[in-house]
Design a protein around this motif. Structure first.
Motif, PDB file in Angstrom:
ATOM      1  N   LYS A 151       3.851  23.680  37.789  1.00 46.87           N
ATOM      2  CA  LYS A 151       4.447  24.873  37.193  1.00 46.87           C
ATOM      3  C   LYS A 151       5.526  25.463  38.088  1.00 46.87           C
ATOM      4  CE  LYS A 151       0.436  26.298  34.425  1.00 46.87           C
ATOM      5  NZ  LYS A 151      -0.629  27.323  34.242  1.00 46.87           N
ATOM      6  N   ARG A 152       5.310  25.382  39.403  1.00 42.98           N
ATOM      7  CA  ARG A 152       6.285  25.962  40.338  1.00 42.98           C
ATOM      8  C   ARG A 152       7.516  25.081  40.519  1.00 42.98           C
ATOM      9  NH1 ARG A 152       1.496  26.778  43.401  1.00 42.98           N
ATOM     10  NH2 ARG A 152       2.147  25.088  44.800  1.00 42.98           N
ATOM     11  N   THR A 153       7.331  23.774  40.519  1.00 44.13           N
ATOM     12  CA  THR A 153       8.424  22.865  40.882  1.00 44.13           C
ATOM     13  C   THR A 153       9.024  22.117  39.698  1.00 44.13           C
ATOM     14  OG1 THR A 153       6.995  20.941  41.276  1.00 44.13           O
ATOM     15  CG2 THR A 153       7.307  22.493  43.114  1.00 44.13           C
ATOM     16  N   GLY A 154       8.227  21.876  38.659  1.00 44.49           N
ATOM     17  CA  GLY A 154       8.689  21.078  37.520  1.00 44.49           C
ATOM     18  C   GLY A 154       8.602  19.583  37.757  1.00 44.49           C
ATOM     19  N   PHE A 155       8.176  19.143  38.949  1.00 43.15           N
ATOM     20  CA  PHE A 155       8.073  17.713  39.244  1.00 43.15           C
ATOM     21  C   PHE A 155       6.773  17.143  38.672  1.00 43.15           C
ATOM     22  CE2 PHE A 155      10.715  19.060  43.030  1.00 43.15           C
ATOM     23  CZ  PHE A 155      11.902  18.584  42.482  1.00 43.15           C
ATOM     24  N   THR A 156       6.773  15.833  38.409  1.00 45.61           N
ATOM     25  CA  THR A 156       5.635  15.234  37.701  1.00 45.61           C
ATOM     26  C   THR A 156       5.081  13.971  38.356  1.00 45.61           C
ATOM     27  OG1 THR A 156       7.157  13.991  36.275  1.00 45.61           O
ATOM     28  CG2 THR A 156       6.397  16.141  35.468  1.00 45.61           C
ATOM     29  N   ASP A 157       5.571  13.600  39.535  1.00 47.90           N
ATOM     30  CA  ASP A 157       5.069  12.389  40.191  1.00 47.90           C
ATOM     31  C   ASP A 157       3.898  12.707  41.110  1.00 47.90           C
ATOM     32  OD1 ASP A 157       6.832   9.960  39.549  1.00 47.90           O
ATOM     33  OD2 ASP A 157       8.295  11.564  39.882  1.00 47.90           O
ATOM     34  N   VAL A 158       2.874  11.853  41.063  1.00 50.82           N
ATOM     35  CA  VAL A 158       1.672  12.025  41.881  1.00 50.82           C
ATOM     36  C   VAL A 158       1.441  10.730  42.656  1.00 50.82           C
ATOM     37  CG1 VAL A 158      -0.807  12.487  41.879  1.00 50.82           C
ATOM     38  CG2 VAL A 158       0.673  13.564  40.157  1.00 50.82           C
TER      39      VAL A 158
ATOM     40  N   PRO B 127      -2.638  12.789  29.382  1.00 47.08           N
ATOM     41  CA  PRO B 127      -2.150  11.466  29.777  1.00 47.08           C
ATOM     42  C   PRO B 127      -0.636  11.354  29.891  1.00 47.08           C
ATOM     43  CG  PRO B 127      -3.864  11.278  28.113  1.00 47.08           C
ATOM     44  CD  PRO B 127      -3.536  12.737  28.221  1.00 47.08           C
ATOM     45  N   GLU B 128       0.084  12.142  29.097  1.00 45.99           N
ATOM     46  CA  GLU B 128       1.542  11.989  29.066  1.00 45.99           C
ATOM     47  C   GLU B 128       2.266  12.891  30.057  1.00 45.99           C
ATOM     48  OE1 GLU B 128       0.382  15.419  26.558  1.00 45.99           O
ATOM     49  OE2 GLU B 128      -0.336  13.340  26.751  1.00 45.99           O
ATOM     50  N   LYS B 129       1.539  13.697  30.843  1.00 47.96           N
ATOM     51  CA  LYS B 129       2.178  14.747  31.638  1.00 47.96           C
ATOM     52  C   LYS B 129       2.697  14.264  32.995  1.00 47.96           C
ATOM     53  CE  LYS B 129       1.537  19.577  32.990  1.00 47.96           C
ATOM     54  NZ  LYS B 129       0.632  20.753  32.916  1.00 47.96           N
ATOM     55  N   TYR B 130       1.974  13.351  33.654  1.00 44.89           N
ATOM     56  CA  TYR B 130       2.329  12.956  35.011  1.00 44.89           C
ATOM     57  C   TYR B 130       2.523  11.440  35.126  1.00 44.89           C
ATOM     58  CZ  TYR B 130       0.698  17.654  36.202  1.00 44.89           C
ATOM     59  OH  TYR B 130       0.522  19.018  36.262  1.00 44.89           O
ATOM     60  N   ARG B 131       3.168  11.060  36.238  1.00 46.25           N
ATOM     61  CA  ARG B 131       3.363   9.651  36.580  1.00 46.25           C
ATOM     62  C   ARG B 131       2.620   9.410  37.898  1.00 46.25           C
ATOM     63  NH1 ARG B 131       8.896   9.222  35.319  1.00 46.25           N
ATOM     64  NH2 ARG B 131       9.150  10.492  37.193  1.00 46.25           N
ATOM     65  N   PHE B 132       1.773   8.374  37.951  1.00 53.79           N
ATOM     66  CA  PHE B 132       0.893   8.164  39.090  1.00 53.79           C
ATOM     67  C   PHE B 132       1.277   6.900  39.866  1.00 53.79           C
ATOM     68  CE2 PHE B 132      -1.453  10.501  35.841  1.00 53.79           C
ATOM     69  CZ  PHE B 132      -1.897  11.603  36.568  1.00 53.79           C
ATOM     70  N   HIS B 133       1.203   7.012  41.218  1.00 54.91           N
ATOM     71  CA  HIS B 133       1.616   5.908  42.081  1.00 54.91           C
ATOM     72  C   HIS B 133       0.503   5.568  43.072  1.00 54.91           C
ATOM     73  CE1 HIS B 133       5.577   6.716  40.418  1.00 54.91           C
ATOM     74  NE2 HIS B 133       5.407   7.977  40.751  1.00 54.91           N
ATOM     75  N   THR B 134       0.351   4.282  43.357  1.00 52.62           N
ATOM     76  CA  THR B 134      -0.718   3.809  44.240  1.00 52.62           C
ATOM     77  C   THR B 134      -0.111   2.952  45.359  1.00 52.62           C
ATOM     78  OG1 THR B 134      -1.077   1.863  42.831  1.00 52.62           O
ATOM     79  CG2 THR B 134      -2.390   3.825  42.367  1.00 52.62           C
TER      80      THR B 134
ATOM     81  N   LYS C 228       4.343  -4.669  36.193  1.00 48.30           N
ATOM     82  CA  LYS C 228       3.446  -3.553  36.491  1.00 48.30           C
ATOM     83  C   LYS C 228       2.321  -3.946  37.448  1.00 48.30           C
ATOM     84  CE  LYS C 228       0.659   0.002  34.180  1.00 48.30           C
ATOM     85  NZ  LYS C 228       0.277   0.597  32.881  1.00 48.30           N
ATOM     86  N   ILE C 229       2.079  -5.248  37.633  1.00 45.02           N
ATOM     87  CA  ILE C 229       0.945  -5.730  38.417  1.00 45.02           C
ATOM     88  C   ILE C 229       1.452  -6.294  39.738  1.00 45.02           C
ATOM     89  CG2 ILE C 229      -1.128  -7.154  38.411  1.00 45.02           C
ATOM     90  CD1 ILE C 229      -0.751  -7.411  35.332  1.00 45.02           C
TER      91      ILE C 229
ATOM     92  N   TYR D 128      -2.771   6.374  30.960  1.00 45.76           N
ATOM     93  CA  TYR D 128      -1.962   7.225  31.830  1.00 45.76           C
ATOM     94  C   TYR D 128      -0.775   6.412  32.344  1.00 45.76           C
ATOM     95  CZ  TYR D 128      -5.727  10.645  31.728  1.00 45.76           C
ATOM     96  OH  TYR D 128      -6.651  11.587  31.312  1.00 45.76           O
ATOM     97  N   ASP D 129       0.187   7.115  32.900  1.00 47.68           N
ATOM     98  CA  ASP D 129       1.413   6.455  33.338  1.00 47.68           C
ATOM     99  C   ASP D 129       1.287   5.996  34.787  1.00 47.68           C
ATOM    100  OD1 ASP D 129       3.945   5.523  33.713  1.00 47.68           O
ATOM    101  OD2 ASP D 129       4.974   7.399  33.252  1.00 47.68           O
ATOM    102  N   PHE D 130       0.868   4.739  34.974  1.00 47.31           N
ATOM    103  CA  PHE D 130       0.857   4.079  36.280  1.00 47.31           C
ATOM    104  C   PHE D 130       1.913   2.987  36.238  1.00 47.31           C
ATOM    105  CE2 PHE D 130      -3.256   6.065  36.307  1.00 47.31           C
ATOM    106  CZ  PHE D 130      -3.600   6.251  37.644  1.00 47.31           C
ATOM    107  N   PRO D 131       3.159   3.295  36.587  1.00 45.89           N
ATOM    108  CA  PRO D 131       4.241   2.327  36.374  1.00 45.89           C
ATOM    109  C   PRO D 131       4.142   1.056  37.212  1.00 45.89           C
ATOM    110  CG  PRO D 131       5.038   4.235  37.585  1.00 45.89           C
ATOM    111  CD  PRO D 131       3.664   4.571  37.122  1.00 45.89           C
ATOM    112  N   GLN D 132       3.549   1.148  38.405  1.00 45.51           N
ATOM    113  CA  GLN D 132       3.413  -0.032  39.263  1.00 45.51           C
ATOM    114  C   GLN D 132       2.089   0.025  40.019  1.00 45.51           C
ATOM    115  OE1 GLN D 132       6.900  -0.240  41.812  1.00 45.51           O
ATOM    116  NE2 GLN D 132       7.905  -1.636  40.405  1.00 45.51           N
ATOM    117  N   LEU D 133       1.130  -0.769  39.578  1.00 43.34           N
ATOM    118  CA  LEU D 133      -0.141  -0.868  40.282  1.00 43.34           C
ATOM    119  C   LEU D 133       0.014  -1.840  41.444  1.00 43.34           C
ATOM    120  CD1 LEU D 133      -2.391  -1.187  37.119  1.00 43.34           C
ATOM    121  CD2 LEU D 133      -2.275   0.809  38.613  1.00 43.34           C
ATOM    122  N   ARG D 134      -0.544  -1.496  42.588  1.00 44.21           N
ATOM    123  CA  ARG D 134      -0.484  -2.383  43.754  1.00 44.21           C
ATOM    124  C   ARG D 134      -1.907  -2.691  44.225  1.00 44.21           C
ATOM    125  NH1 ARG D 134       4.693  -2.366  46.274  1.00 44.21           N
ATOM    126  NH2 ARG D 134       6.209  -1.965  44.632  1.00 44.21           N
ATOM    127  N   PHE D 135      -2.248  -3.977  44.252  1.00 41.62           N
ATOM    128  CA  PHE D 135      -3.579  -4.412  44.660  1.00 41.62           C
ATOM    129  C   PHE D 135      -3.524  -5.113  46.007  1.00 41.62           C
ATOM    130  CE2 PHE D 135      -3.666  -4.192  40.044  1.00 41.62           C
ATOM    131  CZ  PHE D 135      -4.836  -3.489  39.806  1.00 41.62           C
TER     132      PHE D 135
END
Length: 422
Positions: free
Chosen positions: A226-233, A257-264, A325-326, A284-291
């Motif tokens: 809410k303070r920043t407007g950014f959506t990446d986690v 599910p559509e609000k944030y983008r998640f990174h691992t 994505k994998i 949810y939006d996990f654009p690039q999963l890293r295993f």
């Protein structure tokens, strides 16, 4: 009490912000803020006020990633043999001095440390701080301070500390007002890791696995958004999928599910993945999963195997994930490893429909492979921590030399090019 916290600049061949923030320092700042102390934070690596003429400004990419302020500087004498440019990332010494002189005299100074091979940047910052604030207590903490404390304890008026301040599940760091400086939210649900891999230092920092306050981090995330407007986690966990993703699911259940983008950025554990988790990754939006996989042959741990990787890739594909994505992290340059083994592992990962990423081995003090690598290394990285840099892996290894690494990287470039054309 007036507390000054500092994130120092870095000098290295390369540095890039892939969702990096001094979360440990943010936790300590939140601790002091909760006590009612007056906290001042000077981010000399990635702060808004550190830019100046003569430096290349940061270039911002998608998903909250970006470069740092950068200027080429002279290489230390010990690194003259490396045929690469050496850079200062972050603030110059003059800028550091200027910003310090604009700050009230503190009662306590806390300086964070990153990689062990960045220790000279920390010492350079300490020298300036001591001149501006003589007599003020200085404590250094973080990665390098924990792994090579004697480097800092030898400086008069400086003490390397670890575990001095209460960093319990209630102190997450995300409640600090200083997360508003970030273009991404640093989440950490599970502290520590149940595995004891011979190359990893996680157990040296966190002997026990603890679950952080997940409900608080959800609240902090929504407030930060809410303070920043950014959506990446970005998840900072070494074991994010512990217990089949139980704590990740708890974190996500009240988030649209559509609000944030998640990174691992840290390698995910394959053994924890099931069909339910694969569906969550696609909901949810996990654009690039890293295993984390390390190698397909002659494995030195028991946390996963080739069949598990094949099964996870198939489950992800069935859930709708494409090859881009994998991602799969592969270790390169570990003691006793053969070049053919790495080449075959790259082909194996590519053939099953995942994207291989090479991680050049960096020896970490206190781990099993540190001592094994020291016996074979062409550089004495125990005497000189700068040689622990993963950028120097081809100068340390008697097997994975510069020509071999170029061949492996060209192999990956061909794979990536083929994927882009598909």
């Amino acid at each position: 009490m007036k507390v000054l916290t500092i994130n120092p600049p870095v000098e290295d061949f390369t540095a890039y912000n892939l969702w990096a923030a001094p979360l440990g320092l943010l936790r300590i700042m939140e601790h002091f803020e909760k006590r009612g102390d007056d906290v001042t934070y000077l981010n000399f690596l990635d702060g808004r006020e550190i830019g100046e003429n003569g430096f290349y400004p940061p270039a911002y990419r998608s998903w909250g990633r970006h470069s740092y302020w950068k200027k080429e500087v002279d290489k230390p004498e010990e690194l003259f043999f490396v045929r690469r440019k050496f850079n200062r990332f972050g603030a110059s010494d003059n800028k550091i001095k200027k910003l310090l002189m604009e700050t009230d005299v503190p009662d306590k100074i806390l300086i964070s440390t990153g990689m062990t091979y960045w220790y000279r940047s920390v010492i350079s910052t300490i020298d300036i701080v001591l001149k501006v604030f003589p007599g003020v207590e200085i404590e250094v903490g973080g990665t390098a301070a924990t792994l090579i404390p004697n480097v800092f304890n030898g400086i008069k008026g400086v003490h390397a500390v670890t575990g001095k301040y209460p960093v319990n599940e209630e102190i997450t760091g995300t409640g600090s007002r200083y997360v508003d400086h970030l273009k991404f939210f640093p989440a950490n649900l599970v502290e520590g890791c149940p595995n004891r891999c011979s190359y990893c230092s996680s157990s040296l920092f966190y002997p026990e696995v603890k679950i952080k306050n997940i409900e608080k981090q959800v609240y902090d995330l929504e407030a930060w958004n809410k303070r920043t407007g950014f959506t990446d986690v970005a998840f900072y966990d070494d074991a994010l999928l512990l217990e089949k993703g139980r704590y990740l699911k708890e974190f996500l259940k009240n988030i649209p599910p559509e609000k944030y983008r998640f990174h691992t950025p840290n390698g995910l554990h394959l053994k924890e993945v099931d069909n339910e988790l694969c569906k969550i990754f696609n909901l949810y939006d996990f654009p690039q999963l890293r295993f984390g996989f390390e190698t397909a042959f002659n494995r030195f741990d028991r946390k996963t195997d080739r069949d598990q990787l094949v099964n996870v890739v198939e489950m992800l594909k069935m859930s709708g994930s494409g090859k881009d994505k994998i991602g799969v992290y592969l270790l390169c340059g570990i003691p006793g490893q053969a070049v053919e083994e790495v080449e075959e592992t790259i082909d194996f990962v590519d053939n099953i429909g995942a994207r291989p990423y090479l991680s050049e081995f960096s020896p970490v003090p206190g781990t099993v492979l540190y001592d094994k690598h020291l016996k074979e290394s062409l550089l004495d990285f125990d005497k000189e921590p700068m040689y622990q840099n993963n950028s120097l892996s081809s100068w340390r290894s008697p097997v994975f030399n510069f020509e071999v690494m170029e061949r492996l990287k060209n192999k990956l470039r061909r794979i990536y090019s083929k994927t882009q054309n598909d």
